[in-house]
Design a protein around this motif. Sequence first.
Motif, PDB file in Angstrom:
ATOM      1  N   ASN A 104       0.833  -1.198   0.000  1.00 14.11           N
ATOM      2  CA  ASN A 104       0.000   0.000   0.000  1.00 14.11           C
ATOM      3  C   ASN A 104       0.873   1.255   0.000  1.00 14.11           C
ATOM      4  N   TRP A 139      -6.251   2.845   2.106  1.00 18.70           N
ATOM      5  CA  TRP A 139      -5.846   1.841   1.115  1.00 18.70           C
ATOM      6  C   TRP A 139      -5.837   2.453  -0.274  1.00 18.70           C
ATOM      7  N   LYS A 140      -4.738   2.288  -0.994  1.00 23.99           N
ATOM      8  CA  LYS A 140      -4.615   2.676  -2.398  1.00 23.99           C
ATOM      9  C   LYS A 140      -4.553   1.434  -3.296  1.00 23.99           C
ATOM     10  N   THR A 183      -8.212   1.478   7.387  1.00 24.79           N
ATOM     11  CA  THR A 183      -6.900   1.940   6.943  1.00 24.79           C
ATOM     12  C   THR A 183      -5.904   0.819   7.213  1.00 24.79           C
ATOM     13  N   LYS A 206      -2.843   4.591   7.085  1.00 24.46           N
ATOM     14  CA  LYS A 206      -2.951   5.158   5.732  1.00 24.46           C
ATOM     15  C   LYS A 206      -4.160   4.575   5.008  1.00 24.46           C
ATOM     16  N   LYS A 255       2.338   1.700  -3.450  1.00 22.41           N
ATOM     17  CA  LYS A 255       1.293   2.159  -4.378  1.00 22.41           C
ATOM     18  C   LYS A 255       1.006   3.644  -4.135  1.00 22.41           C
ATOM     19  N   THR A 256       0.920   4.042  -2.870  1.00 21.96           N
ATOM     20  CA  THR A 256       0.652   5.432  -2.513  1.00 21.96           C
ATOM     21  C   THR A 256       1.751   6.347  -3.047  1.00 21.96           C
ATOM     22  N   GLU A 257       2.986   5.876  -2.998  1.00 16.21           N
ATOM     23  CA  GLU A 257       4.144   6.656  -3.443  1.00 16.21           C
ATOM     24  C   GLU A 257       4.425   6.478  -4.935  1.00 16.21           C
ATOM     25  N   ASN A 258       3.544   5.765  -5.651  1.00 14.90           N
ATOM     26  CA  ASN A 258       3.726   5.487  -7.081  1.00 14.90           C
ATOM     27  C   ASN A 258       5.058   4.810  -7.367  1.00 14.90           C
TER      28      ASN A 258
END
Length: 105
Positions: free
Chosen positions: A9, A47-48, A40, A45, A12-15
């Motif tokens: 996650n 979820w992305k 979360t 955080k 993914k959040t940070e690309n």
Amino acid sequence: MQRSLPEMNALKTENKLPFAMYAVHAEGSSDKALALMDSTDINGKPWKLDFIFGNKELNDRLAVAGYPSYYVIDDHARPVAVVLGHPEGTIDLLDWLIIQAKKRS
């Protein structure tokens, strides 16, 4: 799940995932899975990750042997590589496996 989902996650959040990744809840839709998706991660955080529901047919097709499992899937929806567990460097290993699979196709 304790370590891998929050770590994925964050990436993914940070690309920082160099490929598409889906978190599959292997037992299909359930209250527990839905509650997880609505919460979360352990770091607080949102979820992305893209969550999807699996089923017995998917587990059988992939021959799931344990959790977590990471599968590299080709363009014909066939698994071409699998990583069981969550070893150090999982993302680098998966990225390398994807490159190798593309070279062979």
